[in-house]
Design an enzyme around this catalytic site. Sequence first.
Site, PDB file in Angstrom:
ATOM      1  N   CYS A 268      10.568  -5.216 -35.732  1.00  0.00           N
ATOM      2  CA  CYS A 268       9.315  -5.490 -36.419  1.00  0.00           C
ATOM      3  C   CYS A 268       8.732  -4.212 -37.029  1.00  0.00           C
ATOM      4  O   CYS A 268       9.248  -3.710 -38.016  1.00  0.00           O
ATOM      5  CB  CYS A 268       8.339  -6.175 -35.468  1.00  0.00           C
ATOM      6  SG  CYS A 268       6.954  -6.991 -36.306  1.00  0.00           S
ATOM      7  N   HIS A 363      11.864 -10.616 -34.122  1.00  0.00           N
ATOM      8  CA  HIS A 363      11.865 -10.210 -32.716  1.00  0.00           C
ATOM      9  C   HIS A 363      13.099 -10.784 -32.017  1.00  0.00           C
ATOM     10  O   HIS A 363      13.088 -11.937 -31.573  1.00  0.00           O
ATOM     11  CB  HIS A 363      10.590 -10.703 -32.015  1.00  0.00           C
ATOM     12  CG  HIS A 363       9.400  -9.872 -32.303  1.00  0.00           C
ATOM     13  ND1 HIS A 363       8.983  -8.848 -31.485  1.00  0.00           N
ATOM     14  CD2 HIS A 363       8.545  -9.877 -33.366  1.00  0.00           C
ATOM     15  CE1 HIS A 363       7.912  -8.271 -32.000  1.00  0.00           C
ATOM     16  NE2 HIS A 363       7.630  -8.877 -33.144  1.00  0.00           N
ATOM     17  N   GLU A 365      14.180 -10.273 -29.100  1.00  0.00           N
ATOM     18  CA  GLU A 365      13.922 -10.605 -27.691  1.00  0.00           C
ATOM     19  C   GLU A 365      13.288 -11.982 -27.538  1.00  0.00           C
ATOM     20  O   GLU A 365      13.204 -12.504 -26.424  1.00  0.00           O
ATOM     21  CB  GLU A 365      13.047  -9.519 -27.052  1.00  0.00           C
ATOM     22  CG  GLU A 365      11.564  -9.605 -27.307  1.00  0.00           C
ATOM     23  CD  GLU A 365      11.145  -9.097 -28.692  1.00  0.00           C
ATOM     24  OE1 GLU A 365       9.940  -9.041 -28.950  1.00  0.00           O
ATOM     25  OE2 GLU A 365      12.041  -8.753 -29.505  1.00  0.00           O
TER      26      GLU A 365
END
Length: 385
Positions: A268, A363, A365
């Site tokens: 990001c 993102h 994750e």
Amino acid sequence: MSGSASHERHRQEMTFDAILTEQAGPLTRRLARMVGDRETAEDLRQETLARAWRRGPRDASPPVVRAWLHRTATNLALDELRRRKRREHVPLRETLAAAGGHDGQRDPLLADALASLTAHQRLVLLLRFEAGLSLREVGALLDLGEDAARKRVARARAAFLEAYRQAGDDDPRPTILLLLGREDPAPYEAWLRASGARVRTVAGGQAGLDLAGADGLVLGGSETDVHPSLYGEPVGPHVGATDLTRHLRDLAALRHALRSGLPVLGVCSGTQLLNVLHGGTLHQDLPAAGWDALDHRDEHPIATADDTLARRLIGGRPGVVSEHHQAVKRLGRGVRVTSVAPDGLVESLEVPDHPFALGVQWHPERCSGDVGRRMADALVAASAA
């Protein structure tokens, strides 16, 4: 009203942020003349702007603000020149005590690993990572050429990494350094550990010896916006809270990692900083800039480019999850766009001449399926190589 009077009135009405932007170039040139090193001058300019943003005379007239900026820059340059004269006498005990980790807590493994090295190896590492000297400066202090200094640093770092691993009970997992601000580290740490990484999180201060002890680097997303002064633009009306201290730290760590060949993943805002580091700019607010055709906060497909790391890792049209209102505007030099969203917004960047330097606007994750896992697996594998 005469032309000169009108011009003077305009100058008096300039905003504080506009003055910072206006003075970025003059400050850099002044500092370069003083310290004789463009790279150091740029670092000192960023520190000058950071201090101005934190405690500068915001309500003063433009001439007073300009004078304050140049006085602060001059003092920083003089401090830098004084440090260069005494850096061969690095206080080891003080530096060990200052080696910090997550929330400023000292990592005893780092201190133990450093203490196990020879005095020369310690000196080389402290000069390079804690004092922040360039290879040219390290070489000058040791009466070596830049290439010889690079080899000395590489050998000292290899010895440090080996000692660090032994201090950690011979843990074979590669160490990933995760740089965050106020964000929750748990999702990132769980994501990286699931792929076999040992994670070291730093949430404040400089990376320092943590960076020396890392096999890979992750710049996590940020709750705060990247300050426009970092890419030479005035602050627009849609910029939210900023954290110059955090982003200056991240830029310094990113610069060092790229020069050292360390595997790097920017998430990001980490992608935005990768672009800024190479001279690029950002859209300060996507809706204000007309990018409202696609809600990037939801999972959406992206298209990866042929012959790129992104294509090899996650395929041609993966679905990703984003949460941002800023993104790449003008592309920096030496980076390549490797994926875009359906509306054409840049979704990932790579540094083509680096073994593993990737920035993703989404993102990983948080991504469902195997997109996030593939990225973590690849980063850990590159860090273990």
